[in-house]
Scaffold this motif. Structure first.
Motif, mmCIF file in Angstrom:
data_model
loop_
_atom_site.group_PDB
_atom_site.id
_atom_site.type_symbol
_atom_site.label_atom_id
_atom_site.label_comp_id
_atom_site.label_asym_id
_atom_site.label_seq_id
_atom_site.Cartn_x
_atom_site.Cartn_y
_atom_site.Cartn_z
ATOM 1 N N PHE A 95 -9.141 4.153 1.871
ATOM 2 C CA PHE A 95 -7.771 3.672 1.928
ATOM 3 C C PHE A 95 -7.343 3.423 3.372
ATOM 4 O O PHE A 95 -6.812 2.355 3.703
ATOM 5 N N MET B 262 -5.416 11.663 -3.421
ATOM 6 C CA MET B 262 -6.728 11.002 -3.376
ATOM 7 C C MET B 262 -7.813 11.990 -2.962
ATOM 8 O O MET B 262 -7.548 12.957 -2.251
ATOM 9 N N ASP C 277 -11.806 8.648 -1.105
ATOM 10 C CA ASP C 277 -10.791 7.626 -1.368
ATOM 11 C C ASP C 277 -9.831 7.493 -0.182
ATOM 12 O O ASP C 277 -9.429 6.385 0.172
ATOM 13 N N LYS C 278 -9.459 8.620 0.430
ATOM 14 C CA LYS C 278 -8.589 8.571 1.611
ATOM 15 C C LYS C 278 -9.255 7.795 2.734
ATOM 16 O O LYS C 278 -8.620 6.981 3.410
ATOM 17 N N ALA D 13 0.670 3.892 -2.917
ATOM 18 C CA ALA D 13 -0.450 4.809 -3.113
ATOM 19 C C ALA D 13 -0.027 6.222 -2.735
ATOM 20 O O ALA D 13 0.653 6.426 -1.731
ATOM 21 N N ASP D 14 -0.423 7.196 -3.531
ATOM 22 C CA ASP D 14 -0.153 8.600 -3.219
ATOM 23 C C ASP D 14 -1.398 9.179 -2.561
ATOM 24 O O ASP D 14 -2.290 9.697 -3.232
ATOM 25 N N VAL D 15 -1.454 9.072 -1.252
ATOM 26 C CA VAL D 15 -2.636 9.467 -0.500
ATOM 27 C C VAL D 15 -2.933 10.946 -0.686
ATOM 28 O O VAL D 15 -4.096 11.354 -0.733
ATOM 29 N N PHE E 199 0.814 -1.211 0.000
ATOM 30 C CA PHE E 199 0.000 0.000 0.000
ATOM 31 C C PHE E 199 0.846 1.259 0.000
ATOM 32 O O PHE E 199 0.334 2.341 -0.187
ATOM 33 N N SER E 200 2.135 1.135 0.225
ATOM 34 C CA SER E 200 2.983 2.315 0.271
ATOM 35 C C SER E 200 3.127 2.964 -1.099
ATOM 36 O O SER E 200 3.627 4.069 -1.210
#
Length: 76
Positions: free
Chosen positions: A39, A31, A35-36, A26-28, A23-24
């Protein structure tokens, strides 16, 4: 059953080097709010599962760092 969230410095290089941290990638920050939310919920669900199957404590510590960071940075 709660998560102990500590104030820790998060070393993303350390996490990116770990195979289990899929999961690292992903560019939170990019989002949407929804989506955040999903996630963070999924990371928390994965942490809970890993804890239930008695995953390695070092892995759980990384999950706790990530969850703490995500909640501090993006939680509402």
């Amino acid at each position: 059953m709660g998560i102990k969230v500590e104030k820790v410095d998060l070393d993303w290089e350390e996490i990116l080097d770990m195979d289990f941290a899929r999961f690292s990638l992903a560019d939170v920050g990019k989002m949407s709010s929804e989506d955040k939310h999903f996630f963070i919920a999924e990371v928390l669900q994965d942490y809970t599962f890993q804890r239930e199957i008695n995953c390695d404590k070092n892995v759980l510590k990384v999950y706790e760092k990530i969850i703490g960071y995500l909640i501090r940075a993006y939680g509402h």
